[in-house]
Design a protein around this motif. Structure first.
Motif, PDB file in Angstrom:
ATOM      1  N   TYR A 150       0.856  -1.187   0.000  1.00 25.79           N
ATOM      2  CA  TYR A 150       0.000   0.000   0.000  1.00 25.79           C
ATOM      3  C   TYR A 150       0.896   1.243   0.000  1.00 25.79           C
ATOM      4  N   TRP A 151       0.722   2.071  -1.019  1.00 31.83           N
ATOM      5  CA  TRP A 151       1.455   3.326  -1.116  1.00 31.83           C
ATOM      6  C   TRP A 151       0.525   4.424  -0.601  1.00 31.83           C
ATOM      7  N   LEU A 152       0.814   4.929   0.589  1.00 27.42           N
ATOM      8  CA  LEU A 152      -0.074   5.857   1.279  1.00 27.42           C
ATOM      9  C   LEU A 152       0.294   7.295   0.938  1.00 27.42           C
ATOM     10  N   PHE A 153      -0.616   8.004   0.281  1.00 30.25           N
ATOM     11  CA  PHE A 153      -0.386   9.403  -0.070  1.00 30.25           C
ATOM     12  C   PHE A 153      -0.887  10.340   1.025  1.00 30.25           C
ATOM     13  N   ASP A 154      -1.955   9.949   1.695  1.00 33.95           N
ATOM     14  CA  ASP A 154      -2.543  10.758   2.767  1.00 33.95           C
ATOM     15  C   ASP A 154      -3.166   9.796   3.777  1.00 33.95           C
ATOM     16  N   LYS A 155      -2.296   9.037   4.461  1.00 32.08           N
ATOM     17  CA  LYS A 155      -2.729   7.961   5.360  1.00 32.08           C
ATOM     18  C   LYS A 155      -3.668   7.030   4.585  1.00 32.08           C
ATOM     19  N   THR A 156      -4.879   6.792   5.097  1.00 29.49           N
ATOM     20  CA  THR A 156      -5.792   5.896   4.372  1.00 29.49           C
ATOM     21  C   THR A 156      -6.830   6.662   3.548  1.00 29.49           C
ATOM     22  N   ARG A 157      -6.681   7.985   3.458  1.00 26.38           N
ATOM     23  CA  ARG A 157      -7.626   8.766   2.658  1.00 26.38           C
ATOM     24  C   ARG A 157      -7.324   8.636   1.170  1.00 26.38           C
ATOM     25  N   ARG A 158      -6.053   8.527   0.826  1.00 30.81           N
ATOM     26  CA  ARG A 158      -5.652   8.316  -0.570  1.00 30.81           C
ATOM     27  C   ARG A 158      -4.510   7.313  -0.586  1.00 30.81           C
ATOM     28  N   TYR A 159      -4.731   6.218  -1.301  1.00 29.99           N
ATOM     29  CA  TYR A 159      -3.641   5.253  -1.412  1.00 29.99           C
ATOM     30  C   TYR A 159      -3.794   4.409  -2.675  1.00 29.99           C
ATOM     31  N   LEU A 160      -2.667   3.846  -3.095  1.00 32.32           N
ATOM     32  CA  LEU A 160      -2.617   2.898  -4.202  1.00 32.32           C
ATOM     33  C   LEU A 160      -2.120   1.578  -3.646  1.00 32.32           C
ATOM     34  N   SER A 161      -2.888   0.514  -3.858  1.00 32.19           N
ATOM     35  CA  SER A 161      -2.467  -0.810  -3.397  1.00 32.19           C
ATOM     36  C   SER A 161      -2.164  -1.693  -4.600  1.00 32.19           C
ATOM     37  N   MET A 162      -1.154  -2.543  -4.434  1.00 33.95           N
ATOM     38  CA  MET A 162      -0.710  -3.465  -5.478  1.00 33.95           C
ATOM     39  C   MET A 162      -0.603  -4.851  -4.871  1.00 33.95           C
ATOM     40  N   GLN A 163      -0.992  -5.867  -5.627  1.00 35.54           N
ATOM     41  CA  GLN A 163      -0.876  -7.228  -5.123  1.00 35.54           C
ATOM     42  C   GLN A 163      -0.365  -8.172  -6.196  1.00 35.54           C
ATOM     43  N   LEU A 164       0.410  -9.151  -5.751  1.00 32.98           N
ATOM     44  CA  LEU A 164       0.886 -10.241  -6.586  1.00 32.98           C
ATOM     45  C   LEU A 164       0.663 -11.528  -5.807  1.00 32.98           C
ATOM     46  N   GLY A 165       0.143 -12.546  -6.484  1.00 38.02           N
ATOM     47  CA  GLY A 165      -0.136 -13.791  -5.791  1.00 38.02           C
ATOM     48  C   GLY A 165      -0.037 -14.996  -6.694  1.00 38.02           C
ATOM     49  N   ALA A 166       0.054 -16.153  -6.066  1.00 31.67           N
ATOM     50  CA  ALA A 166       0.077 -17.429  -6.788  1.00 31.67           C
ATOM     51  C   ALA A 166      -0.805 -18.403  -6.034  1.00 31.67           C
ATOM     52  N   LYS A 167      -1.503 -19.275  -6.766  1.00 32.48           N
ATOM     53  CA  LYS A 167      -2.395 -20.231  -6.122  1.00 32.48           C
ATOM     54  C   LYS A 167      -2.286 -21.605  -6.770  1.00 32.48           C
TER      55      LYS A 167
ATOM     56  N   GLY B 261      -2.969  -7.319  -9.244  1.00 32.86           N
ATOM     57  CA  GLY B 261      -4.035  -6.341  -9.109  1.00 32.86           C
ATOM     58  C   GLY B 261      -3.549  -4.977  -8.673  1.00 32.86           C
ATOM     59  N   LEU B 262      -4.323  -3.954  -9.031  1.00 32.86           N
ATOM     60  CA  LEU B 262      -4.093  -2.580  -8.613  1.00 32.86           C
ATOM     61  C   LEU B 262      -5.404  -2.002  -8.093  1.00 32.86           C
ATOM     62  N   LYS B 263      -5.321  -1.163  -7.058  1.00 31.40           N
ATOM     63  CA  LYS B 263      -6.513  -0.506  -6.520  1.00 31.40           C
ATOM     64  C   LYS B 263      -6.160   0.908  -6.088  1.00 31.40           C
ATOM     65  N   TRP B 264      -6.954   1.870  -6.539  1.00 28.58           N
ATOM     66  CA  TRP B 264      -6.805   3.262  -6.099  1.00 28.58           C
ATOM     67  C   TRP B 264      -8.014   3.622  -5.256  1.00 28.58           C
ATOM     68  N   ARG B 265      -7.768   4.218  -4.098  1.00 24.85           N
ATOM     69  CA  ARG B 265      -8.859   4.642  -3.213  1.00 24.85           C
ATOM     70  C   ARG B 265      -8.620   6.092  -2.814  1.00 24.85           C
ATOM     71  N   GLN B 266      -9.675   6.899  -2.931  1.00 28.62           N
ATOM     72  CA  GLN B 266      -9.586   8.302  -2.568  1.00 28.62           C
ATOM     73  C   GLN B 266     -10.861   8.722  -1.851  1.00 28.62           C
ATOM     74  N   LYS B 267     -10.671   9.335  -0.697  1.00 30.79           N
ATOM     75  CA  LYS B 267     -11.809   9.810   0.085  1.00 30.79           C
ATOM     76  C   LYS B 267     -11.837  11.326   0.048  1.00 30.79           C
ATOM     77  N   MET B 268     -13.010  11.893  -0.318  1.00 33.50           N
ATOM     78  CA  MET B 268     -13.174  13.340  -0.444  1.00 33.50           C
ATOM     79  C   MET B 268     -14.389  13.739   0.385  1.00 33.50           C
ATOM     80  N   LYS B 269     -14.148  14.196   1.609  1.00 24.83           N
ATOM     81  CA  LYS B 269     -15.212  14.552   2.540  1.00 24.83           C
ATOM     82  C   LYS B 269     -16.185  13.376   2.681  1.00 24.83           C
ATOM     83  N   SER B 270     -17.402  13.510   2.180  1.00 26.98           N
ATOM     84  CA  SER B 270     -18.391  12.444   2.358  1.00 26.98           C
ATOM     85  C   SER B 270     -18.400  11.441   1.211  1.00 26.98           C
TER      86      SER B 270
END
Length: 289
Positions: A169-186, A203-212
């Motif tokens: 997890y690459w945290l830009f503003d704690k958990t309000r803005r972050y980019l997560s990356m995952q690699l796995g094998a099964k 996988g890649l995931k971008w999450r951004q929280k803006m007030k509400s």
């Protein structure tokens, strides 16, 4: 139905100083490719459905740096104008973790799925994990899922799965803005080799929280290489699955929120029935206590 003991395990931790949690939600769903249609040249049927779900649980600390959580979830989906896809899923899990520089965690999950009021599948999973925070920018997590799937009417598909993955997890503003990356094998080993396979996931995931408002964008890719040669193909089955989705959640206050999501799935396979694309959408209202 799940065995009573499986649900009881989710709440076996001490209830001292525990916090009660609960919630309900109601969503409308759309799927452009629910099942093949023998009367259509497109070989697919689009459908609308509704999903209602609820959960309750307990969360607390004991001792001070050990956090535990037990939870029970139930979800029911009903589709219009199609048969064989109405489902009911129940699950219970217990998670225990310790707050430290390297935080260990152990989760146990039991789930039961029925389709059209007939038992379909049971799942048991144990997940050990380890996570750490590096400075204020990076959070790393490694976990191993050890699963057992049991199908009521398809014993040849009963399987054991080992799925290991690393998440950053690459945290830009704690958990309000972050980019997560995952690699796995099964690795999944089924009773019949026809359903056994090796897989890789990215996988890649971008999450951004803006007030509400909270916005997420997810891209996930999975490759599956099956063991056994299929007589109809003359070679083993090979699948590649790509999923992209975007969602918005709007917090209304007093525990209420509205969420919407759209997504596109593209399944590439040398097996014709597994080679297709679908579009998905859902919107709904939830309340959390």
């Amino acid at each position: 139905m799940l065995k009573a003991a499986a649900f009881a395990a989710a709440f076996s931790a001490s209830a001292a100083a525990a916090e009660f949690q609960a919630g309900v939600s109601l969503l409308a769903e759309y799927d452009s490719n629910v099942l093949p249609d023998p009367d259509s040249e497109t070989d697919s049927v689009a459908a609308w459905g509704a999903r209602q779900s609820a959960y309750f649980g307990l969360e607390g600390h004991w001792p001070q740096r050990v956090e535990w959580q037990g939870r029970y979830d139930v979800s029911q989906s009903v589709w219009q104008d199609v048969e064989g896809f109405n489902s009911l899923m129940q699950s219970g899990y217990l998670r225990v973790s310790r707050d430290a520089a390297f935080s260990p965690e152990l989760a146990i999950l039991a789930a039961d799925v029925s389709v059209d009021n007939v038992d379909f599948m049971q799942l048991m999973r144990i997940t050990p994990a380890l996570s750490t925070l590096v400075g204020s920018t990076w959070y790393f997590r490694g976990q191993l899922d050890l699963s057992q799937k049991t199908f009521v009417d398809y014993p040849e598909r009963d399987a054991q799965q080992v799925y290991g993955r690393v998440l950053a997890y690459w945290l830009f503003d704690k958990t309000r803005r972050y980019l997560s990356m995952q690699l796995g094998a099964k690795r999944e080993e089924a009773e019949q080799d026809l359903y056994s396979y090796w897989g890789s996931v990215a996988g890649l995931k971008w999450r951004q929280k803006m007030k509400s408002l909270q916005w997420t964008l997810v891209l996930k890719s999975e490759q599956r290489d099956y063991d056994e040669i299929r007589s109809s193909l003359g070679e083993p089955r090979q699948d590649r699955r790509v999923r992209i989705s975007s969602g918005l959640e709007w917090t209304l206050g007093a525990g209420f929120s509205v969420a919407a999501e759209i997504g596109h799935d593209h399944y590439q396979s040398n097996l014709d029935v597994a080679d297709y694309a679908q579009n998905r959408a859902e919107i709904g209202l939830s309340w959390d206590y």
